[in-house]
Design a protein around this motif. Structure first.
Motif, mmCIF file in Angstrom:
data_model
loop_
_atom_site.group_PDB
_atom_site.id
_atom_site.type_symbol
_atom_site.label_atom_id
_atom_site.label_comp_id
_atom_site.label_asym_id
_atom_site.label_seq_id
_atom_site.Cartn_x
_atom_site.Cartn_y
_atom_site.Cartn_z
ATOM 1 N N THR A 97 47.210 44.853 33.657
ATOM 2 C CA THR A 97 46.220 43.861 34.070
ATOM 3 C C THR A 97 46.822 42.900 35.081
ATOM 4 O OG1 THR A 97 45.152 43.950 31.900
ATOM 5 C CG2 THR A 97 44.687 42.019 33.248
ATOM 6 N N LEU A 98 46.094 42.696 36.179
ATOM 7 C CA LEU A 98 46.411 41.668 37.173
ATOM 8 C C LEU A 98 45.355 40.581 37.013
ATOM 9 C CD1 LEU A 98 47.806 40.577 39.784
ATOM 10 C CD2 LEU A 98 46.176 41.990 41.077
ATOM 11 N N CYS A 99 45.790 39.352 36.778
ATOM 12 C CA CYS A 99 44.855 38.231 36.599
ATOM 13 C C CYS A 99 45.618 36.923 36.791
ATOM 14 C CB CYS A 99 44.210 38.277 35.222
ATOM 15 S SG CYS A 99 45.376 38.140 33.841
ATOM 16 N N SER A 100 44.893 35.817 36.805
ATOM 17 C CA SER A 100 45.540 34.512 36.934
ATOM 18 C C SER A 100 46.273 34.171 35.629
ATOM 19 C CB SER A 100 44.499 33.433 37.240
ATOM 20 O OG SER A 100 43.745 33.125 36.077
ATOM 21 N N PRO A 101 47.233 33.245 35.695
ATOM 22 C CA PRO A 101 47.939 32.850 34.469
ATOM 23 C C PRO A 101 47.000 32.293 33.388
ATOM 24 C CG PRO A 101 49.157 32.098 36.390
ATOM 25 C CD PRO A 101 47.837 32.627 36.892
ATOM 26 N N ALA A 141 43.999 47.337 36.310
ATOM 27 C CA ALA A 141 42.793 46.552 36.532
ATOM 28 C C ALA A 141 43.102 45.144 37.025
ATOM 29 C CB ALA A 141 41.982 46.449 35.244
ATOM 30 N N PHE A 142 42.247 44.651 37.929
ATOM 31 C CA PHE A 142 42.202 43.226 38.250
ATOM 32 C C PHE A 142 41.082 42.644 37.415
ATOM 33 C CE2 PHE A 142 39.915 39.905 40.685
ATOM 34 C CZ PHE A 142 40.859 38.904 40.545
ATOM 35 N N VAL A 143 41.370 41.580 36.670
ATOM 36 C CA VAL A 143 40.379 40.900 35.842
ATOM 37 C C VAL A 143 40.169 39.520 36.452
ATOM 38 C CG1 VAL A 143 39.850 40.014 33.538
ATOM 39 C CG2 VAL A 143 41.029 42.212 33.797
ATOM 40 N N SER A 166 51.357 43.373 32.432
ATOM 41 C CA SER A 166 50.498 42.492 33.210
ATOM 42 C C SER A 166 51.293 41.791 34.304
ATOM 43 C CB SER A 166 49.850 41.449 32.301
ATOM 44 O OG SER A 166 50.838 40.619 31.733
ATOM 45 N N LEU A 167 50.535 41.243 35.240
ATOM 46 C CA LEU A 167 51.090 40.418 36.303
ATOM 47 C C LEU A 167 50.115 39.269 36.482
ATOM 48 C CD1 LEU A 167 53.310 40.128 38.434
ATOM 49 C CD2 LEU A 167 51.910 41.529 39.954
ATOM 50 N N ALA A 168 50.625 38.034 36.416
ATOM 51 C CA ALA A 168 49.769 36.857 36.493
ATOM 52 C C ALA A 168 50.338 35.868 37.519
ATOM 53 C CB ALA A 168 49.643 36.211 35.115
ATOM 54 N N LEU A 188 45.702 35.924 44.678
ATOM 55 C CA LEU A 188 44.585 35.396 43.900
ATOM 56 C C LEU A 188 44.193 34.053 44.486
ATOM 57 C CD1 LEU A 188 45.692 36.187 40.230
ATOM 58 C CD2 LEU A 188 44.595 37.665 41.917
ATOM 59 N N LEU A 189 42.896 33.841 44.585
ATOM 60 C CA LEU A 189 42.354 32.586 45.095
ATOM 61 C C LEU A 189 41.397 32.018 44.057
ATOM 62 C CD1 LEU A 189 41.487 33.910 48.668
ATOM 63 C CD2 LEU A 189 43.540 32.641 47.982
#
Length: 138
Positions: A51-55, A35-37, A73-75, A91-92
């Motif tokens: 989970t892919l999300c910002s730090p 998932a991208f959150v 996860s990947l941040a 990510l933007l």
């Protein structure tokens, strides 16, 4: 679409937004594999296998829900390129809440792009702006 235009990046809308080529769900409210959150509001989060999300979103989710484990996860930082399954992901900043992010996807083979905005905010945070009628209020 002109003959030189790339085909669109595939999306499925069954029970949420899903990118089958990446095996990636976008803000799924139920647990999924990948998932991208976009941000840490509870309506955009569940306990996913990856989970892919910002730090910042990562830190908030981990603190609030204790739900992200190491390796699951990947941040990446805003603007940092991540390469997954023949696609470049970046990510933007979305400006919705602290840590919120949009996901920009580029298919490497033909340059097709997709921008998932999640929730975003166009006005500056703070008090709501009022329409300017040109008249003073008392």
């Amino acid at each position: 679409m002109s003959p030189s235009s790339p085909r669109p990046i595939a999306l499925q809308h069954t029970g949420g937004i899903y990118l089958p080529d990446l095996d990636l769900w976008l803000d799924p409210p139920r647990p999924v594999g990948r998932a991208f959150v976009s941000h840490a509001h509870s309506d955009h989060f569940a306990r996913h296998e990856f989970t892919l999300c910002s730090p910042v979103t990562h830190a908030i989710i981990d603190k609030r829900y204790g739900a992200i484990t190491a390796g699951a996860s990947l941040a990446p930082a805003y603007g940092e390129a991540v390469f997954e399954r023949g696609h470049e992901l970046r990510l933007l900043p979305a400006g919705h809440i602290l840590g919120s992010a949009m996901l920009h996807v580029t298919r490497q083979e033909d340059g097709a792009t997709l921008l998932y905005t999640g929730d975003y905010k166009l006005r500056h945070a703070g008090r709501p702006s009022l329409p300017n009628s040109g008249q003073r209020t008392h």
